[in-house]
Design a protein around this motif. Structure first.
Motif, PDB file in Angstrom:
ATOM      1  N   GLU A  48       0.448  -5.314 -13.948  1.00  0.00           N
ATOM      2  CA  GLU A  48      -0.839  -4.550 -13.696  1.00  0.00           C
ATOM      3  C   GLU A  48      -1.204  -4.367 -12.460  1.00  0.00           C
ATOM      4  OE1 GLU A  48      -5.524  -6.144 -14.297  1.00  0.00           O
ATOM      5  OE2 GLU A  48      -3.946  -7.282 -15.039  1.00  0.00           O
ATOM      6  N   LYS A  49      -0.455  -5.159 -11.334  1.00  0.00           N
ATOM      7  CA  LYS A  49      -0.488  -4.928 -10.007  1.00  0.00           C
ATOM      8  C   LYS A  49       0.820  -5.328  -9.199  1.00  0.00           C
ATOM      9  CE  LYS A  49      -3.261  -8.957  -9.311  1.00  0.00           C
ATOM     10  NZ  LYS A  49      -4.110  -9.106 -10.765  1.00  0.00           N
ATOM     11  N   LEU A  50       1.137  -4.589  -8.155  1.00  0.00           N
ATOM     12  CA  LEU A  50       2.370  -5.082  -7.558  1.00  0.00           C
ATOM     13  C   LEU A  50       1.983  -6.068  -6.400  1.00  0.00           C
ATOM     14  CD1 LEU A  50       4.147  -1.581  -6.829  1.00  0.00           C
ATOM     15  CD2 LEU A  50       4.418  -3.081  -8.862  1.00  0.00           C
ATOM     16  N   SER A  51       3.082  -6.867  -6.171  1.00  0.00           N
ATOM     17  CA  SER A  51       2.873  -8.283  -5.308  1.00  0.00           C
ATOM     18  C   SER A  51       3.523  -7.730  -3.906  1.00  0.00           C
ATOM     19  CB  SER A  51       3.401  -9.453  -5.818  1.00  0.00           C
ATOM     20  OG  SER A  51       3.314 -10.590  -4.733  1.00  0.00           O
ATOM     21  N   ASN A  52       2.849  -7.523  -3.001  1.00  0.00           N
ATOM     22  CA  ASN A  52       3.199  -7.238  -1.605  1.00  0.00           C
ATOM     23  C   ASN A  52       4.235  -8.088  -0.976  1.00  0.00           C
ATOM     24  OD1 ASN A  52       3.533  -5.254   0.192  1.00  0.00           O
ATOM     25  ND2 ASN A  52       1.834  -6.178   1.635  1.00  0.00           N
ATOM     26  N   GLY A  53       5.294  -7.440  -0.604  1.00  0.00           N
ATOM     27  CA  GLY A  53       6.501  -8.226  -0.098  1.00  0.00           C
ATOM     28  C   GLY A  53       7.441  -9.062  -0.971  1.00  0.00           C
ATOM     29  N   ASP A  54       7.064  -8.859  -2.381  1.00  0.00           N
ATOM     30  CA  ASP A  54       7.771  -9.776  -3.229  1.00  0.00           C
ATOM     31  C   ASP A  54       8.749  -8.534  -4.299  1.00  0.00           C
ATOM     32  OD1 ASP A  54       7.124 -12.170  -2.679  1.00  0.00           O
ATOM     33  OD2 ASP A  54       5.253 -11.620  -3.646  1.00  0.00           O
ATOM     34  N   LEU A  55       9.687  -9.228  -5.054  1.00  0.00           N
ATOM     35  CA  LEU A  55      10.375  -8.412  -6.009  1.00  0.00           C
ATOM     36  C   LEU A  55       9.572  -8.247  -7.029  1.00  0.00           C
ATOM     37  CD1 LEU A  55      14.008  -9.431  -5.433  1.00  0.00           C
ATOM     38  CD2 LEU A  55      13.181  -7.389  -4.538  1.00  0.00           C
ATOM     39  N   ASN A  56       9.181  -7.021  -7.718  1.00  0.00           N
ATOM     40  CA  ASN A  56       8.338  -6.893  -9.001  1.00  0.00           C
ATOM     41  C   ASN A  56       9.104  -6.091  -9.921  1.00  0.00           C
ATOM     42  OD1 ASN A  56       5.323  -7.189  -7.929  1.00  0.00           O
ATOM     43  ND2 ASN A  56       6.651  -6.450  -6.294  1.00  0.00           N
ATOM     44  N   TYR A 103      14.385  -2.710 -13.556  1.00  0.00           N
ATOM     45  CA  TYR A 103      15.111  -2.685 -12.027  1.00  0.00           C
ATOM     46  C   TYR A 103      13.867  -3.390 -11.183  1.00  0.00           C
ATOM     47  CZ  TYR A 103      12.242   1.377 -11.673  1.00  0.00           C
ATOM     48  OH  TYR A 103      11.011   2.377 -11.884  1.00  0.00           O
ATOM     49  N   ASP A 104      13.913  -3.689  -9.865  1.00  0.00           N
ATOM     50  CA  ASP A 104      12.975  -4.435  -9.031  1.00  0.00           C
ATOM     51  C   ASP A 104      12.580  -3.520  -7.879  1.00  0.00           C
ATOM     52  OD1 ASP A 104      12.978  -6.632 -10.585  1.00  0.00           O
ATOM     53  OD2 ASP A 104      14.821  -7.587  -9.615  1.00  0.00           O
ATOM     54  N   LEU A 105      11.333  -3.399  -7.605  1.00  0.00           N
ATOM     55  CA  LEU A 105      10.684  -3.016  -6.256  1.00  0.00           C
ATOM     56  C   LEU A 105      10.100  -3.877  -5.522  1.00  0.00           C
ATOM     57  CD1 LEU A 105       8.944   0.193  -8.040  1.00  0.00           C
ATOM     58  CD2 LEU A 105      11.288   0.296  -6.942  1.00  0.00           C
ATOM     59  N   ARG A 106      10.386  -3.673  -4.264  1.00  0.00           N
ATOM     60  CA  ARG A 106       9.613  -4.650  -3.339  1.00  0.00           C
ATOM     61  C   ARG A 106       8.854  -3.727  -2.095  1.00  0.00           C
ATOM     62  NH1 ARG A 106      10.457  -6.444   2.168  1.00  0.00           N
ATOM     63  NH2 ARG A 106      10.084  -8.640   2.606  1.00  0.00           N
ATOM     64  N   PRO A 107       7.556  -3.579  -2.550  1.00  0.00           N
ATOM     65  CA  PRO A 107       6.503  -2.909  -1.593  1.00  0.00           C
ATOM     66  C   PRO A 107       6.389  -3.695  -0.343  1.00  0.00           C
ATOM     67  CG  PRO A 107       5.314  -4.150  -3.554  1.00  0.00           C
ATOM     68  CD  PRO A 107       6.705  -4.381  -3.576  1.00  0.00           C
ATOM     69  N   THR A 108       5.965  -2.747   0.610  1.00  0.00           N
ATOM     70  CA  THR A 108       5.865  -3.623   2.097  1.00  0.00           C
ATOM     71  C   THR A 108       4.589  -3.110   2.623  1.00  0.00           C
ATOM     72  OG1 THR A 108       7.100  -1.502   3.022  1.00  0.00           O
ATOM     73  CG2 THR A 108       8.317  -3.505   2.492  1.00  0.00           C
ATOM     74  N   GLU A 109       3.651  -2.433   1.926  1.00  0.00           N
ATOM     75  CA  GLU A 109       2.366  -2.279   2.351  1.00  0.00           C
ATOM     76  C   GLU A 109       1.296  -2.346   0.993  1.00  0.00           C
ATOM     77  OE1 GLU A 109       2.216   2.585   2.562  1.00  0.00           O
ATOM     78  OE2 GLU A 109       3.393   1.440   4.084  1.00  0.00           O
ATOM     79  N   ALA A 143      -0.814  -2.208  -5.414  1.00  0.00           N
ATOM     80  CA  ALA A 143      -0.129  -3.398  -4.456  1.00  0.00           C
ATOM     81  C   ALA A 143      -0.940  -4.212  -3.802  1.00  0.00           C
ATOM     82  CB  ALA A 143       1.067  -2.843  -3.684  1.00  0.00           C
ATOM     83  N   TYR A 144      -1.296  -5.561  -4.539  1.00  0.00           N
ATOM     84  CA  TYR A 144      -2.034  -6.537  -3.816  1.00  0.00           C
ATOM     85  C   TYR A 144      -1.404  -7.374  -2.906  1.00  0.00           C
ATOM     86  CZ  TYR A 144      -6.221  -5.265  -6.549  1.00  0.00           C
ATOM     87  OH  TYR A 144      -7.421  -4.611  -7.093  1.00  0.00           O
ATOM     88  N   PRO A 145      -2.101  -8.159  -2.130  1.00  0.00           N
ATOM     89  CA  PRO A 145      -1.298  -9.144  -1.201  1.00  0.00           C
ATOM     90  C   PRO A 145      -0.412 -10.276  -2.391  1.00  0.00           C
ATOM     91  CG  PRO A 145      -3.531  -9.102  -0.529  1.00  0.00           C
ATOM     92  CD  PRO A 145      -3.319  -8.083  -1.813  1.00  0.00           C
ATOM     93  N   SER A 146       0.336 -10.808  -1.781  1.00  0.00           N
ATOM     94  CA  SER A 146       1.477 -11.681  -2.530  1.00  0.00           C
ATOM     95  C   SER A 146       0.814 -12.675  -3.560  1.00  0.00           C
ATOM     96  CB  SER A 146       2.537 -12.061  -1.623  1.00  0.00           C
ATOM     97  OG  SER A 146       3.388 -12.775  -2.366  1.00  0.00           O
ATOM     98  N   TYR A 147       0.247 -12.093  -4.671  1.00  0.00           N
ATOM     99  CA  TYR A 147      -0.199 -13.211  -5.569  1.00  0.00           C
ATOM    100  C   TYR A 147       0.913 -13.889  -6.428  1.00  0.00           C
ATOM    101  CZ  TYR A 147       1.169  -9.649  -9.091  1.00  0.00           C
ATOM    102  OH  TYR A 147       1.676  -8.603 -10.077  1.00  0.00           O
ATOM    103  N   LEU A 148       2.072 -13.441  -6.330  1.00  0.00           N
ATOM    104  CA  LEU A 148       3.182 -13.961  -6.872  1.00  0.00           C
ATOM    105  C   LEU A 148       3.638 -15.402  -6.146  1.00  0.00           C
ATOM    106  CD1 LEU A 148       5.955 -11.473  -7.878  1.00  0.00           C
ATOM    107  CD2 LEU A 148       4.401 -12.446  -9.326  1.00  0.00           C
TER     108      LEU A 148
END
Length: 421
Positions: A48-56, A103-109, A143-148
């Motif tokens: 539903e939303k990406l976690s910034n700085g983590d592998l999604n 596959y995994d995506l890691r957003p940085t912003e 992409a939200y702050p790292s909720y993971l």
């Protein structure tokens, strides 16, 4: 082959025969792939939303409606922020089979990430023709702050195995002042807590029981000035501070305290007043998501005035910022001392981990010796900054970016255990 047939005329008829065979099999391949209207079905499943700085995880589900095994090449048009221009996944799927992979995506912003089309190229066992199928066009995921990290540290404050995270138990000195109840004395209770009036009424020893103080206000102040622009492992220090604030706010609310936050640069913004209600975490998450900055010079005088005006109750203020030199600290020290007079101030700043490579590297030239000496000077100055803050009663946390969340939680739990707020 026609070139060789020109040199050797006897090959001419054989070459035309091969051309006819190739054309026949190509036509057969076309019929196999295109006579079935819906050859495959594919879907991209995103969080539903990406976690910034983590592998999604991004999952792809493909169903084969053909009556034969197919070979596929998946090219997903992932958001431009990742700059991935060589994305390709190769798979084989049996007849009438459904296959899932990902596959995994890691957003940085933080922000909106727009996916393009999910392109699937299908080939039959002949592998002469590929048919393209397109699915799930124009899908947007924020992409939200790292909720993971919330799940990772959710039970950190309540686990009995805190030593696994590097936390040591703090010996409590004295009692917290929040009274809970009067109960009968049992062996092991502190004799100093005996309630003599209740003992006289009950004709048996009664003791006062205390509990940890609750509903204390904790504010996270995030410096979004130019000192927080420094990158580390793809993320800026500002994003590390935002991710840490989200996790720390969750721990604060779990400990029955009130969590609030604000950010500042040229002015104080993104203010969330400290409260303890059900919707507080969602409000903090949305506020952190919307923090935007041009990395201007931070105005600590505006921060001091705003705290003095809007935070009347003594609170714990955790300030995420960065100081590289003593001169940088001395310019802001009068304002930090002013804040510390009314509140318990904890300054969180960062080690420059890139300098460790220079310090630990073997030197062979005079220039490398100079570089190593300067790097050691900067590292030593960081420790001087921590000592200078301690001299004025200001707590500090000097941490590496990757350990920020853990060290911030440790400091909060230490303050709670010692009851110094």
């Amino acid at each position: 082959m026609f070139f060789f047939a020109f040199v050797f005329p006897n090959l001419y008829n054989a070459v035309w025969l091969l051309v006819l065979i190739l054309a026949t099999f190509t036509g057969l391949d076309l019929m196999l792939l295109y006579l079935t209207k819906t050859g495959i079905e594919a879907h991209r499943v995103t969080p539903e939303k990406l976690s910034n700085g983590d592998l999604n995880p991004i999952n792809i589900s493909i169903t084969n409606h053909y009556t034969f095994m197919i070979s596929i090449m998946v090219i997903d048009e992932i958001p431009f922020q990742f700059q991935a221009r060589d994305f390709k996944i190769l798979k084989t799927i049996k007849a009438s089979e459904q296959k899932e992979f990902g596959y995994d995506l890691r957003p940085t912003e933080r922000g909106e990430y727009h996916f393009g089309s999910l392109n699937v190229y299908v080939s039959s066992p002949l592998r002469l023709i590929s048919r393209r199928f397109t699915f799930d066009k124009n899908q947007m995921v924020p992409a939200y702050p790292s909720y993971l990290q919330l799940r990772k540290y959710d039970l950190l404050a309540f686990s009995n195995n805190l030593f696994q995270y590097g936390i040591k138990k703090i010996r409590r000195i004295g009692h917290t002042m929040e009274f809970e109840q009067i109960k009968e004395y049992v062996q092991g209770d502190d004799l100093r807590t005996i309630n003599w009036k209740a003992t006289a009424k009950k004709s048996s020893l009664m003791v006062n029981q205390f509990q940890d103080e609750k509903s204390q206000s904790v504010y996270m102040a995030i410096d979004k000035g130019r000192v927080m622009q420094m990158p580390f492992d793809g993320l800026s220090l500002l994003d590390y501070a935002i991710n840490s604030s989200l996790v720390l706010a969750n721990v604060i609310l779990k400990k029955q305290d009130k969590a609030g936050l604000f950010s500042f640069s040229r002015k104080v913004e993104n203010r969330v007043f400290a409260e303890r209600r059900g919707s507080q975490m969602q409000k903090i998450l949305e506020t952190l998501y919307n923090i935007k900055t041009d990395f201007f010079e931070s105005d600590y005088s505006r921060l001091y005035v705003d705290i003095k005006k809007n935070i009347n109750q003594r609170s714990l203020i955790i300030l995420y910022t960065n100081f590289e030199t003593m001169d940088g600290l001395n310019r802001q020290l009068p304002y930090l001392k002013g804040i510390a007079k009314s509140h318990l101030l904890v300054v969180v700043f960062f080690q420059n981990t890139e300098l460790n490579q220079i310090i630990n590297r073997k030197t062979d030239t005079i220039q490398e010796v100079y570089d190593k000496v300067i790097a050691e000077k900067f590292m030593f100055e960081k420790r001087l900054i921590a000592n200078e803050l301690k001299k004025y009663g200001i707590y500090s946390v000097l941490t590496q970016p990757e350990n920020l969340t853990l060290d911030a939680i440790n400091k909060y739990l230490e303050i709670k255990s010692r009851g110094i707020l």
